[in-house]
Motif scaffolding. Sequence first.
Motif, PDB file in Angstrom:
ATOM      1  N   ILE A 345       1.038  -1.227   0.282  1.00 14.52           N
ATOM      2  CA  ILE A 345      -0.040  -0.127  -0.100  1.00 14.52           C
ATOM      3  C   ILE A 345       1.053   1.298   0.268  1.00 14.52           C
ATOM      4  CG2 ILE A 345      -1.653   1.183   1.254  1.00 14.52           C
ATOM      5  CD1 ILE A 345      -2.805  -1.319   2.472  1.00 14.52           C
ATOM      6  N   GLU A 346       0.709   2.130  -1.094  1.00 12.45           N
ATOM      7  CA  GLU A 346       1.584   3.169  -1.360  1.00 12.45           C
ATOM      8  C   GLU A 346       1.164   4.226  -0.099  1.00 12.45           C
ATOM      9  OE1 GLU A 346       3.193   6.392  -4.345  1.00 12.45           O
ATOM     10  OE2 GLU A 346       1.936   4.863  -5.024  1.00 12.45           O
ATOM     11  N   ILE A 347       1.995   4.734   0.682  1.00 14.77           N
ATOM     12  CA  ILE A 347       1.365   5.755   1.706  1.00 14.77           C
ATOM     13  C   ILE A 347       2.190   7.028   1.304  1.00 14.77           C
ATOM     14  CG2 ILE A 347       1.670   6.293   4.224  1.00 14.77           C
ATOM     15  CD1 ILE A 347       1.567   3.515   4.876  1.00 14.77           C
ATOM     16  N   GLN A 348       1.480   8.138   1.167  1.00 16.38           N
ATOM     17  CA  GLN A 348       2.134   9.440   0.780  1.00 16.38           C
ATOM     18  C   GLN A 348       2.311  10.055   1.966  1.00 16.38           C
ATOM     19  OE1 GLN A 348       2.574  10.586  -2.318  1.00 16.38           O
ATOM     20  NE2 GLN A 348       1.622   8.854  -3.432  1.00 16.38           N
ATOM     21  N   GLY A 349       3.647   9.949   2.306  1.00 19.60           N
ATOM     22  CA  GLY A 349       4.280  10.498   3.643  1.00 19.60           C
ATOM     23  C   GLY A 349       4.752  11.849   3.325  1.00 19.60           C
ATOM     24  N   VAL A 350       5.376  12.074   1.828  1.00 13.83           N
ATOM     25  CA  VAL A 350       6.126  13.153   1.772  1.00 13.83           C
ATOM     26  C   VAL A 350       5.444  13.726   0.313  1.00 13.83           C
ATOM     27  CG1 VAL A 350       8.377  14.199   1.121  1.00 13.83           C
ATOM     28  CG2 VAL A 350       8.353  12.361   2.673  1.00 13.83           C
ATOM     29  N   ARG A 351       5.194  15.024   0.423  1.00 12.27           N
ATOM     30  CA  ARG A 351       4.614  15.603  -0.885  1.00 12.27           C
ATOM     31  C   ARG A 351       5.243  17.048  -1.082  1.00 12.27           C
ATOM     32  NH1 ARG A 351      -0.009  15.750   1.138  1.00 12.27           N
ATOM     33  NH2 ARG A 351      -0.659  17.924   1.200  1.00 12.27           N
ATOM     34  N   GLN A 352       5.507  17.271  -2.148  1.00  7.08           N
ATOM     35  CA  GLN A 352       6.087  18.533  -2.678  1.00  7.08           C
ATOM     36  C   GLN A 352       4.842  19.469  -3.258  1.00  7.08           C
ATOM     37  OE1 GLN A 352       9.638  19.365  -3.494  1.00  7.08           O
ATOM     38  NE2 GLN A 352       9.036  21.456  -3.364  1.00  7.08           N
ATOM     39  N   GLU A 353       5.056  20.647  -2.530  1.00  8.92           N
ATOM     40  CA  GLU A 353       3.841  21.638  -2.795  1.00  8.92           C
ATOM     41  C   GLU A 353       4.397  22.532  -3.914  1.00  8.92           C
ATOM     42  OE1 GLU A 353       0.578  21.850  -0.643  1.00  8.92           O
ATOM     43  OE2 GLU A 353       1.599  20.009  -1.230  1.00  8.92           O
ATOM     44  N   ALA A 354       3.457  23.235  -4.560  1.00 11.73           N
ATOM     45  CA  ALA A 354       3.613  24.098  -5.550  1.00 11.73           C
ATOM     46  C   ALA A 354       4.402  25.400  -5.214  1.00 11.73           C
ATOM     47  CB  ALA A 354       2.319  24.750  -6.129  1.00 11.73           C
ATOM     48  N   ASP A 355       4.265  25.590  -3.979  1.00  9.61           N
ATOM     49  CA  ASP A 355       5.194  26.656  -3.518  1.00  9.61           C
ATOM     50  C   ASP A 355       6.623  26.274  -3.170  1.00  9.61           C
ATOM     51  OD1 ASP A 355       4.955  25.425  -1.233  1.00  9.61           O
ATOM     52  OD2 ASP A 355       3.843  27.206   0.040  1.00  9.61           O
ATOM     53  N   GLY A 356       6.910  25.262  -3.345  1.00 10.53           N
ATOM     54  CA  GLY A 356       8.354  24.726  -2.939  1.00 10.53           C
ATOM     55  C   GLY A 356       8.631  24.213  -1.440  1.00 10.53           C
ATOM     56  N   SER A 357       7.388  24.200  -0.750  1.00  6.54           N
ATOM     57  CA  SER A 357       7.542  23.764   0.724  1.00  6.54           C
ATOM     58  C   SER A 357       7.449  21.973   0.418  1.00  6.54           C
ATOM     59  CB  SER A 357       6.530  23.997   1.530  1.00  6.54           C
ATOM     60  OG  SER A 357       5.135  24.103   1.114  1.00  6.54           O
ATOM     61  N   ASN A 363       4.906  10.924  11.063  1.00  5.25           N
ATOM     62  CA  ASN A 363       5.739   9.606  11.539  1.00  5.25           C
ATOM     63  C   ASN A 363       6.603   9.273  10.346  1.00  5.25           C
ATOM     64  OD1 ASN A 363       3.975   8.998   9.410  1.00  5.25           O
ATOM     65  ND2 ASN A 363       3.047   7.405  10.312  1.00  5.25           N
ATOM     66  N   VAL A 364       7.046   9.987   9.652  1.00  6.25           N
ATOM     67  CA  VAL A 364       7.958   9.706   8.434  1.00  6.25           C
ATOM     68  C   VAL A 364       9.545   9.885   9.017  1.00  6.25           C
ATOM     69  CG1 VAL A 364       9.519  10.746   6.458  1.00  6.25           C
ATOM     70  CG2 VAL A 364       6.788  10.758   6.708  1.00  6.25           C
ATOM     71  N   PRO A 365      10.402   8.730   9.118  1.00  8.00           N
ATOM     72  CA  PRO A 365      11.388   8.687   9.723  1.00  8.00           C
ATOM     73  C   PRO A 365      12.438   9.796   8.929  1.00  8.00           C
ATOM     74  CG  PRO A 365      10.864   6.264   8.829  1.00  8.00           C
ATOM     75  CD  PRO A 365       9.888   7.560   8.357  1.00  8.00           C
ATOM     76  N   LEU A 423       3.321  18.054   8.945  1.00  7.56           N
ATOM     77  CA  LEU A 423       4.324  19.299   9.155  1.00  7.56           C
ATOM     78  C   LEU A 423       4.390  20.061   7.681  1.00  7.56           C
ATOM     79  CD1 LEU A 423       6.430  17.307  11.334  1.00  7.56           C
ATOM     80  CD2 LEU A 423       6.108  19.887  12.134  1.00  7.56           C
ATOM     81  N   ARG A 424       4.682  21.336   7.851  1.00  9.81           N
ATOM     82  CA  ARG A 424       5.076  21.868   6.423  1.00  9.81           C
ATOM     83  C   ARG A 424       6.527  22.260   6.807  1.00  9.81           C
ATOM     84  NH1 ARG A 424       2.606  24.316   2.212  1.00  9.81           N
ATOM     85  NH2 ARG A 424       0.634  24.275   3.305  1.00  9.81           N
ATOM     86  N   ILE A 425       7.546  21.960   5.722  1.00 11.77           N
ATOM     87  CA  ILE A 425       8.804  22.269   5.848  1.00 11.77           C
ATOM     88  C   ILE A 425       9.427  23.268   4.668  1.00 11.77           C
ATOM     89  CG2 ILE A 425      11.318  21.306   6.358  1.00 11.77           C
ATOM     90  CD1 ILE A 425       9.942  18.739   7.165  1.00 11.77           C
ATOM     91  N   ARG A 426      10.030  24.142   4.941  1.00  8.27           N
ATOM     92  CA  ARG A 426      10.506  24.921   3.745  1.00  8.27           C
ATOM     93  C   ARG A 426      11.941  25.571   4.355  1.00  8.27           C
ATOM     94  NH1 ARG A 426       7.290  28.044   1.573  1.00  8.27           N
ATOM     95  NH2 ARG A 426       5.286  27.591   2.889  1.00  8.27           N
ATOM     96  N   PRO A 427      12.843  26.126   3.442  1.00  3.60           N
ATOM     97  CA  PRO A 427      14.089  26.681   3.621  1.00  3.60           C
ATOM     98  C   PRO A 427      13.717  27.887   4.731  1.00  3.60           C
ATOM     99  CG  PRO A 427      14.109  26.171   1.046  1.00  3.60           C
ATOM    100  CD  PRO A 427      12.664  25.767   1.984  1.00  3.60           C
ATOM    101  N   ALA A 428      14.889  27.942   5.562  1.00  5.16           N
ATOM    102  CA  ALA A 428      14.565  28.933   6.567  1.00  5.16           C
ATOM    103  C   ALA A 428      14.746  30.355   6.183  1.00  5.16           C
ATOM    104  CB  ALA A 428      15.612  28.711   7.706  1.00  5.16           C
ATOM    105  N   ASP A 429      15.507  30.302   5.043  1.00  3.36           N
ATOM    106  CA  ASP A 429      15.756  31.526   4.508  1.00  3.36           C
ATOM    107  C   ASP A 429      14.516  32.448   3.593  1.00  3.36           C
ATOM    108  OD1 ASP A 429      16.065  29.802   2.544  1.00  3.36           O
ATOM    109  OD2 ASP A 429      18.037  30.848   1.925  1.00  3.36           O
TER     110      ASP A 429
END
Length: 440
Positions: A345-357, A363-365, A423-429
């Motif tokens: 079963i494919e679990i979408q644990g990581v997804r790239q957003e249009a804004d680059g985030s 629970n993603v390691p 969570l949403r993750i993006r570069p700190a700058d």
Amino acid sequence: MTVETILAFFAEYGMTMLTVMALLFCSAFFSGSETALTAASRARMHTLESNGDSRATIVTALITRRDRLIGALLIGNNLVNILASSLTTSLFLGLFGNSGVAIATLAMTVLLVIFSEVLPKSWAIAAPDRFALVVAPIVRPFVVVVGPLSSLVNGLVRRMLALFGVSLSTETSMLTAHEELRGAVDFLHREGSVIKADRDRLGGVLDLGELEVSDIMVHRTSMRAINADDPPEVAVRAVLESPYTRMPVWRGSVDNIIGVVHAKDLLRALAEPEVEPQNLDIVRITQKPWFVPDTTNLKDQLNAFLRRKAHFAIVVDEYGEVQGLVTLEDILEEIVGDISDEHDIEIQGVRQEADGSIVVDGNVPIRDLNRALDWNLPDDEATTIAGLVIHESRTIPEERQAFTFYGKRFLVMKRVKNRITRLRIRPADDLAASAADMAV
């Protein structure tokens, strides 16, 4: 200046000039040999030696006693440099008088730096293995002759350093074999000789001894298991609908694992005459569970799996409480990456957003995220990305709270009870995007 004057000059000083040139050549030879032999690859020499290259055998013997080799070459280099400088000074004193000392010093400095240091060392470092193979047969007899003097000098140096509390060990390397391999792989990756996928696989092998079972196990909150007291048809349906071939069986509580059922054993049992899902005894076909400590490192666990010819183990803590489960596939995935088949079963644990985030499930390691995105988030204190945020913030964040660390901006998008689920993750700058996150 007449021809007779020139001939007279070379007759008087020609031998001295030729001697100085020969000494400069010897100095260049010693400098280049030192650079090549110290930079030569021991692994490459071992391969050539295995293929019957006698020169590689000489190189290996020389670099095995690296301190003796360097000492001998330095002694030879300094002897010829001093002798060349003395002859040049004597020559220039005869030509220019007292000012000859300054002229000789300037001339020899230029000649030694260019032709005896920079040029030969640049040539040697450009192809150290090839250079070392060429010079090794010539260097070996010199080291044999000067080696005892080099050892005496090295011993004197060690005693002098010991007076200042500095101890030099010829047996202890500053880096372990694994660290040297990891550094070599990373360097070759940056040079473009090793692609990212190969770097990750080699790194995964080297990391097995540093990771524990608890770092990769399926946590008990995500573990699929069968209740032995459920109706048989419920247990059969759970096994057949599961994407896994093995499932733990518990009774009373999840901490009381009484067995492991294999899908093949279930199908064999159902194929027996007069056996239906309604009257199947699921406990009868279970295999004995194998319990392993959560502190076992992956290298030992992999060897244990192979030794026992097993694929599945229940992970427990020091109190015997069930923490989760680990499989042989989990360990192999640390080396080769995710292994998927047509039933996964494919679990979408990581997804790239249009804004680059990047939107990440809590629970993603961390290791999987680092491998997928080529990041360097630390995984020493936490296994999952949610655990990293909790560890760094020293609290359980609320929704819409944002934190910045390790060059990344972490925004808590969703929290369920005390668990961070997204969570949403993006570069700190990315300050404009971070301000937009906080305004939402």
